[in-house]
Design a protein around this motif. Sequence first.
Motif, short mmCIF file in Angstrom:
data_model
loop_
_atom_site.label_atom_id
_atom_site.label_comp_id
_atom_site.label_asym_id
_atom_site.label_seq_id
_atom_site.Cartn_x
_atom_site.Cartn_y
_atom_site.Cartn_z
N PHE A 1 0.83 -1.21 0.00
CA PHE A 1 0.00 0.00 0.00
C PHE A 1 0.87 1.26 0.00
O PHE A 1 0.66 2.17 -0.81
CB PHE A 1 -0.93 -0.02 1.21
CG PHE A 1 -1.86 1.15 1.29
CD1 PHE A 1 -2.86 1.33 0.34
CD2 PHE A 1 -1.76 2.09 2.32
CE1 PHE A 1 -3.73 2.41 0.40
CE2 PHE A 1 -2.62 3.17 2.39
CZ PHE A 1 -3.61 3.33 1.42
N ILE A 2 1.86 1.30 0.88
CA ILE A 2 2.72 2.48 0.98
C ILE A 2 3.51 2.70 -0.32
O ILE A 2 3.61 3.83 -0.81
CB ILE A 2 3.66 2.35 2.19
CG1 ILE A 2 2.86 2.53 3.48
CG2 ILE A 2 4.80 3.37 2.13
CD1 ILE A 2 3.62 2.20 4.73
N LYS A 3 4.02 1.63 -0.87
CA LYS A 3 4.78 1.72 -2.12
C LYS A 3 3.92 2.34 -3.24
O LYS A 3 4.36 3.23 -3.98
CB LYS A 3 5.25 0.32 -2.53
CG LYS A 3 5.99 0.25 -3.85
CD LYS A 3 6.35 -1.19 -4.18
CE LYS A 3 6.95 -1.31 -5.57
NZ LYS A 3 7.21 -2.73 -5.94
N ARG A 4 2.67 1.89 -3.33
CA ARG A 4 1.80 2.38 -4.40
C ARG A 4 1.31 3.80 -4.14
O ARG A 4 1.19 4.60 -5.08
CB ARG A 4 0.63 1.41 -4.58
CG ARG A 4 1.10 0.12 -5.23
CD ARG A 4 0.21 -1.04 -4.94
NE ARG A 4 0.78 -2.28 -5.49
CZ ARG A 4 0.31 -3.48 -5.24
NH1 ARG A 4 -0.74 -3.64 -4.44
NH2 ARG A 4 0.88 -4.55 -5.77
N VAL A 5 1.03 4.12 -2.88
CA VAL A 5 0.60 5.48 -2.57
C VAL A 5 1.73 6.47 -2.85
O VAL A 5 1.50 7.56 -3.38
CB VAL A 5 0.12 5.60 -1.10
CG1 VAL A 5 -0.15 7.05 -0.73
CG2 VAL A 5 -1.14 4.77 -0.90
N LYS A 6 2.96 6.09 -2.55
CA LYS A 6 4.10 6.96 -2.85
C LYS A 6 4.25 7.16 -4.36
O LYS A 6 4.54 8.27 -4.82
CB LYS A 6 5.39 6.37 -2.26
CG LYS A 6 5.51 6.54 -0.76
CD LYS A 6 6.82 5.95 -0.24
CE LYS A 6 6.99 6.22 1.25
NZ LYS A 6 8.24 5.60 1.77
N LEU A 7 4.05 6.10 -5.11
CA LEU A 7 4.08 6.20 -6.57
C LEU A 7 3.02 7.18 -7.06
O LEU A 7 3.28 8.06 -7.89
CB LEU A 7 3.85 4.82 -7.18
CG LEU A 7 3.59 4.76 -8.70
CD1 LEU A 7 4.88 5.00 -9.46
CD2 LEU A 7 3.00 3.42 -9.10
N LEU A 8 1.81 7.05 -6.53
CA LEU A 8 0.69 7.90 -6.95
C LEU A 8 0.85 9.33 -6.43
O LEU A 8 0.38 10.28 -7.07
CB LEU A 8 -0.62 7.29 -6.49
CG LEU A 8 -0.94 5.96 -7.18
CD1 LEU A 8 -2.04 5.21 -6.45
CD2 LEU A 8 -1.32 6.20 -8.64
#
Length: 284
Positions: free
Chosen positions: A134-141
């Motif tokens: 979740f954190i990895k994807r939120v940072k990407l977004l």
Amino acid sequence: MIYISTGGVKNKTATNTALEFHKNGINKIELSGGLYSNTILKDILELPKALQVQIHNYYPPANEPFVFNLASKDEQISSLSINHVKKSIDLSSKIGSKIYAFHAGFRLDPKVSELGKKINKNSLISRDEAIDLFIKRVKLLHGEAKKFNMQLMIENNVISKKNIDHFQEDPLLFTNPKEIKEIMTMLPSDIGFLLDVAHLKVSSNSLGFDLENAHKDLQNEISAYHLSENDGLSDQNRPLKSNSWFWKDLKTEVKFFTLEIYNSSIEELKIQKALVENAIKIKL
């Protein structure tokens, strides 16, 4: 800023609901839920300029429905979820909105038909793995949102007691104040927290934490609110009351409030909006 959600109207598109609201003097609208339409993007872009509109979570709905989950281990679902946020950021920018909020992820991938009901026992991934994804994807977004000068916000999930009993643990992320605070510290500081007070109420009963203390404990994180009432057992989107539990510690310096009241007339929604306005005025 007080928005009214279109999420309670299931039998028409959210843009048609927005137009009906507009005709009746409601001009700050959060687009959520509603039917899919082949012309949905065109319809959103052609809404009257007098409207102040923002879009929320799984909106616009997909032609082929899926359960939006930024913590999914399934490559197809994670790809669909990431692309949905990217499109929603772009669309938000086109309609002049500077905020896009979405729900936190899950440790499993429920079927569309299971939403709001008892979820079948799929394979749960570990909480640590789900948080990492979740954190990895939120940072990407977050990087994508910065290109559009857009602020992202994360909304707390709701966990019912029947699902706690079913799984013998919490299969969702971002349901309790401790985890919400922990995840927020791992994310860029300009990502906001959208507190759904109704979700927190149900989760407090399911997980056994003190509701009012949780609200106080989250004060520094809160950037916006979703407001509705329920019986503490399920998320019912009932009207607010003059003695609703959250008024005492309501944080007034936030980006927006959204009323997520379902099965109410437009006149009833206006009364609900006035209730929020009055509560803010008293606290100021």
